[in-house]
Design an enzyme around this catalytic site. Structure first.
Site, mmCIF file in Angstrom:
data_model
loop_
_atom_site.group_PDB
_atom_site.id
_atom_site.type_symbol
_atom_site.label_atom_id
_atom_site.label_comp_id
_atom_site.label_asym_id
_atom_site.label_seq_id
_atom_site.Cartn_x
_atom_site.Cartn_y
_atom_site.Cartn_z
ATOM 1 C CB CYS A 194 -5.579 -38.015 -3.132
ATOM 2 S SG CYS A 194 -5.437 -36.296 -2.644
ATOM 3 C CG HIS A 195 0.791 -35.527 -2.382
ATOM 4 N ND1 HIS A 195 1.783 -35.451 -3.326
ATOM 5 C CD2 HIS A 195 1.420 -35.590 -1.188
ATOM 6 C CE1 HIS A 195 2.961 -35.460 -2.718
ATOM 7 N NE2 HIS A 195 2.761 -35.538 -1.421
ATOM 8 C CB THR A 196 -4.588 -36.165 1.210
ATOM 9 O OG1 THR A 196 -4.666 -34.862 0.614
ATOM 10 C CG2 THR A 196 -4.901 -36.049 2.688
ATOM 11 C CG HIS A 203 -9.261 -39.303 0.314
ATOM 12 N ND1 HIS A 203 -7.928 -39.632 0.364
ATOM 13 C CD2 HIS A 203 -9.316 -38.109 -0.319
ATOM 14 C CE1 HIS A 203 -7.223 -38.701 -0.216
ATOM 15 N NE2 HIS A 203 -8.038 -37.742 -0.651
ATOM 16 C CD GLU A 204 -8.895 -38.700 -6.165
ATOM 17 O OE1 GLU A 204 -8.776 -37.464 -6.091
ATOM 18 O OE2 GLU A 204 -7.999 -39.424 -6.628
ATOM 19 C CB CYS A 251 -25.631 -34.194 8.685
ATOM 20 S SG CYS A 251 -25.647 -32.599 9.564
ATOM 21 C CB CYS A 289 -24.382 -30.044 11.899
ATOM 22 S SG CYS A 289 -23.342 -29.664 10.486
ATOM 23 C CB CYS A 323 -25.332 -28.776 7.252
ATOM 24 S SG CYS A 323 -24.248 -30.157 6.833
ATOM 25 C CB CYS A 383 -21.082 -31.711 7.280
ATOM 26 S SG CYS A 383 -22.095 -32.740 8.350
ATOM 27 N NE ARG A 413 -12.522 -33.198 10.338
ATOM 28 C CZ ARG A 413 -11.457 -33.871 10.780
ATOM 29 N NH1 ARG A 413 -11.619 -34.944 11.539
ATOM 30 N NH2 ARG A 413 -10.234 -33.482 10.460
ATOM 31 C CB CYS A 467 -10.346 -36.200 -3.379
ATOM 32 S SG CYS A 467 -9.300 -34.985 -2.547
ATOM 33 N NE ARG A 490 -5.785 -37.824 -7.735
ATOM 34 C CZ ARG A 490 -5.202 -36.881 -6.973
ATOM 35 N NH1 ARG A 490 -3.921 -36.610 -7.110
ATOM 36 N NH2 ARG A 490 -5.907 -36.256 -6.053
HETATM 37 P P1 NAD Z 1 0.713 -34.215 -6.479
HETATM 38 O O1 NAD Z 1 1.823 -34.886 -5.781
HETATM 39 O O2 NAD Z 1 0.009 -34.963 -7.560
HETATM 40 O O3 NAD Z 1 1.193 -32.812 -7.106
HETATM 41 C C1 NAD Z 1 2.025 -31.922 -6.434
HETATM 42 C C2 NAD Z 1 2.775 -31.105 -7.489
HETATM 43 O O4 NAD Z 1 3.537 -30.097 -6.812
HETATM 44 C C3 NAD Z 1 3.762 -31.922 -8.336
HETATM 45 O O5 NAD Z 1 3.558 -31.692 -9.700
HETATM 46 C C4 NAD Z 1 5.139 -31.413 -7.877
HETATM 47 O O6 NAD Z 1 6.106 -31.451 -8.917
HETATM 48 C C5 NAD Z 1 4.804 -29.987 -7.462
HETATM 49 N N1 NAD Z 1 5.756 -29.394 -6.505
HETATM 50 C C6 NAD Z 1 6.279 -29.968 -5.407
HETATM 51 N N2 NAD Z 1 7.069 -29.099 -4.756
HETATM 52 C C7 NAD Z 1 7.045 -27.938 -5.459
HETATM 53 C C8 NAD Z 1 7.647 -26.646 -5.288
HETATM 54 N N3 NAD Z 1 8.429 -26.382 -4.249
HETATM 55 N N4 NAD Z 1 7.379 -25.692 -6.202
HETATM 56 C C9 NAD Z 1 6.581 -25.942 -7.283
HETATM 57 N N5 NAD Z 1 5.986 -27.149 -7.482
HETATM 58 C C10 NAD Z 1 6.208 -28.121 -6.581
HETATM 59 O O7 NAD Z 1 -0.338 -33.795 -5.342
HETATM 60 P P2 NAD Z 1 -1.938 -33.565 -5.434
HETATM 61 O O8 NAD Z 1 -2.627 -34.874 -5.278
HETATM 62 O O9 NAD Z 1 -2.244 -32.702 -6.562
HETATM 63 O O10 NAD Z 1 -2.166 -32.768 -4.043
HETATM 64 C C11 NAD Z 1 -1.618 -31.485 -3.873
HETATM 65 C C12 NAD Z 1 -1.825 -30.989 -2.451
HETATM 66 O O11 NAD Z 1 -3.214 -30.754 -2.211
HETATM 67 C C13 NAD Z 1 -1.395 -31.981 -1.369
HETATM 68 O O12 NAD Z 1 -0.863 -31.234 -0.284
HETATM 69 C C14 NAD Z 1 -2.705 -32.618 -0.952
HETATM 70 O O13 NAD Z 1 -2.618 -33.166 0.344
HETATM 71 C C15 NAD Z 1 -3.619 -31.426 -1.025
HETATM 72 N N6 NAD Z 1 -5.050 -31.675 -1.145
HETATM 73 C C16 NAD Z 1 -5.894 -30.836 -0.476
HETATM 74 C C17 NAD Z 1 -7.258 -30.965 -0.619
HETATM 75 C C18 NAD Z 1 -8.186 -30.029 0.090
HETATM 76 O O14 NAD Z 1 -9.399 -30.291 0.104
HETATM 77 N N7 NAD Z 1 -7.704 -28.940 0.659
HETATM 78 C C19 NAD Z 1 -7.781 -31.974 -1.436
HETATM 79 C C20 NAD Z 1 -6.888 -32.804 -2.107
HETATM 80 C C21 NAD Z 1 -5.521 -32.653 -1.973
HETATM 81 N N1 AHE Z 2 -5.653 -34.265 9.056
HETATM 82 C C1 AHE Z 2 -4.856 -33.116 8.666
HETATM 83 C C2 AHE Z 2 -5.538 -32.233 7.664
HETATM 84 C C3 AHE Z 2 -5.915 -32.951 6.407
HETATM 85 C C4 AHE Z 2 -6.759 -32.029 5.560
HETATM 86 O O1 AHE Z 2 -6.560 -30.819 5.542
HETATM 87 N N2 AHE Z 2 -7.709 -32.605 4.862
HETATM 88 C C5 AHE Z 2 -8.526 -31.854 3.914
HETATM 89 C C6 AHE Z 2 -8.851 -32.757 2.796
HETATM 90 S S1 AHE Z 2 -7.432 -33.315 1.923
HETATM 91 C C7 AHE Z 2 -8.100 -34.344 0.788
HETATM 92 O O2 AHE Z 2 -7.147 -34.781 -0.023
HETATM 93 C C8 AHE Z 2 -9.853 -31.435 4.520
HETATM 94 O O3 AHE Z 2 -10.903 -31.457 3.909
HETATM 95 N N3 AHE Z 2 -9.824 -31.019 5.723
HETATM 96 C C9 AHE Z 2 -10.997 -30.652 6.443
HETATM 97 C C10 AHE Z 2 -11.188 -31.558 7.593
HETATM 98 O O4 AHE Z 2 -12.146 -31.387 8.339
HETATM 99 O O5 AHE Z 2 -10.370 -32.486 7.750
HETATM 100 C C11 AHE Z 2 -4.423 -32.314 9.873
HETATM 101 O O6 AHE Z 2 -3.629 -31.383 9.678
HETATM 102 O O7 AHE Z 2 -4.873 -32.617 10.986
HETATM 103 ZN ZN ZN Z 3 -7.545 -36.047 -1.685
HETATM 104 ZN ZN ZN Z 4 -23.848 -31.270 8.832
#
Ligand code: NAD
Ligand code: AHE
Ligand code: ZN
Ligand code: ZN
Length: 370
Positions: free
Chosen positions: A40-42, A62-63, A92, A95, A98, A106, A110, A169, A365
């Site tokens: 994942c990008h994260t 994490h995936e 859990c 908490c 939850c 949860c 954390r 994820c 992916r």
């Molecule tokens: P990825 O790298 O596969 O995809 C990102 C896409 O964004 C690419 O297609 C890229 O071309 C495009 N992009 C980059 N800059 C751009 C711009 N300025 N304008 C338009 N498009 C642009 O990434 P991913 O795995 O899909 O993850 C995406 C984001 O989501 C990451 O920041 C990741 O950390 C986050 N994420 C968050 C959660 C969550 O639970 N909140 C879960 C998973 C991933």
């Molecule tokens: N550690 C970072 C934040 C990272 C983040 O936002 N993680 C998401 C999942 S990304 C999965 O690809 C998330 O679920 N966050 C909730 C949590 O509790 O971490 C920072 O900025 O400190």
């Molecule tokens: Zn992820």
């Molecule tokens: Zn919990």
């Protein structure tokens, strides 16, 4: 025991494949053999050094999808041979979070999870006697990994782990953000920024929600083919509009703005565009992308005064232990697409290529198959 693992020794450096030592599960913990894991990008974000919680040396990932190998004392809900998906957002059930009925976040473990440690404050990974850190409570870039019982969802063993690992994820995050966080209704218009694994899963969720118009935005037009296959209706490359803010392009295209927008990149400037392309009076923008240390979002407060709403979503608002098994069933029933999203399968030894392909925009992916 020994395990093949990809170790991140320091920020910004490629991972190295090592034979690490994995200690057995303590009370309330479970040893899992990971069969496959997505990248994942994260993972790339933390490896880059931009994650304020990032610490090294660490085993990222994490995936994943795996099989229970051994259970620690007191573990009652899982047994050897169960098929599981690791959860970076545990459940859990006890908490305050939850029990709230308002969030999937949860908080039971954390603090230690964020420190790269198991709930007792220690690590199960080491190399030559030197401890290695866990990551997001999952560390799926090790063939064998130890997790708390509350961080594992037991799933239907009929599901192929090398596919449903992506429900750990990306796919769940995107679909859940639409169905749980935004609650997109039939006929609604949607804009999705970023067509990676997350954004494409938002498109998939929007189709499931029967959205009317699904506008997708990416600077890499190669991503539009998959978006179209999944059901996107309008395609915007910001590079085609060098002189016009992209929110203005979308507002004009959609008669005043979209009902819902999703930022799936992690770029704070795009987050602003995503909010401002929402319709006056009711448009809601959901932040999914993760932005680096020190970055902040901004907009004119008037954007919110006039009815736009800013929200965020983690793991799509999905409660892992109770709801993720249902996502696996929906995949098995043909209602959730996963196979199409896997454009590269690599052995662990080639994991650095998965990061290179992601940065080059050449994959949706990559899945690492152990
Ligand atoms: P990825 O790298 O596969 O995809 C990102 C896409 O964004 C690419 O297609 C890229 O071309 C495009 N992009 C980059 N800059 C751009 C711009 N300025 N304008 C338009 N498009 C642009 O990434 P991913 O795995 O899909 O993850 C995406 C984001 O989501 C990451 O920041 C990741 O950390 C986050 N994420 C968050 C959660 C969550 O639970 N909140 C879960 C998973 C991933
Ligand atoms: N550690 C970072 C934040 C990272 C983040 O936002 N993680 C998401 C999942 S990304 C999965 O690809 C998330 O679920 N966050 C909730 C949590 O509790 O971490 C920072 O900025 O400190
Ligand atoms: Zn992820
Ligand atoms: Zn919990």
């Amino acid at each position: 025991m020994k395990s093949r693992a990809a170790v991140a020794w320091e920020a910004g450096k490629p991972l190295s494949i090592e034979q690490v030592d994995v200690a057995g599960p303590k009370a309330g913990e479970v040893l899992v053999r990971i069969v496959a894991t997505g990248v994942c990008h994260t993972d790339a974000f933390t490896l880059s050094g931009a994650d304020p919680e990032g610490m090294f040396p660490v085993i990222l990932g994490h995936e994943g999808g795996g099989i229970v190998e051994e259970v620690g004392e007191g573990v009652t809900s899982l047994q050897v041979g169960d098929h599981v998906i690791p959860l970076y957002t545990p459940e859990c059930g006890e908490c305050k979070f939850c029990r709230s009925g308002k969030t999937n976040l949860c908080q039971k473990i954390r603090v230690t999870q964020g420190q790269g440690l198991m709930p007792d404050g220690t690590s199960r990974f080491s190399l030559n006697g030197k401890p290695l850190l866990h990551y997001m409570g999952t560390s799926t870039f090790s063939e064998y990994t130890v997790l708390p019982e509350i961080s594992l969802a037991k799933i239907n063993p009929a599901a192929p782990l090398e596919k449903v690992c992506l429900l750990g994820c990306g796919i769940t995050t995107g679909i859940g953000a639409v169905l749980n966080t935004a609650k997109v209704e039939p006929g609604a218009s949607v804009a999705v920024f970023g067509m990676g694994g997350i954004g494409l899963s938002v498109v998939q969720g929007a189709v499931m929600a029967k959205a009317g118009r699904i506008v997708v935005v990416d600077t890499n037009p190669a991503k539009f083919e998959m978006a179209k296959l999944l059901g996107a209706t309008d395609f915007i490359n910001p590079k085609d509009y060098p002189d016009t803010p992209i929110q203005q392009v979308i507002v004009e295209l959609t008669d005043g703005g979209v009902d819902y927008s999703f930022e799936c990149i992690g770029n704070v400037h795009v987050m602003r565009s995503a909010l401002e392309c929402c319709h006056k009076g009711w448009g809601e923008s959901i932040i999914i992308g993760v932005a680096g240390a020190g970055q902040e979002i901004s907009t004119r407060p008037f954007q919110l005064v006039t009815g736009r709403v800013w929200k965020g979503s983690a793991f799509g608002g999905v409660k892992g232990r109770s709801q993720l098994p249902g996502y696996v069933e929906r995949y098995l029933a043909g209602e959730i697409k996963i196979d199409e999203m896997i454009t590269e399968v690599l052995p662990l030894e080639r994991i650095n290529e998965a990061f290179e392909l992601m940065h080059a925009g050449k994959v949706i992916r990559s899945v690492i198959h152990y």
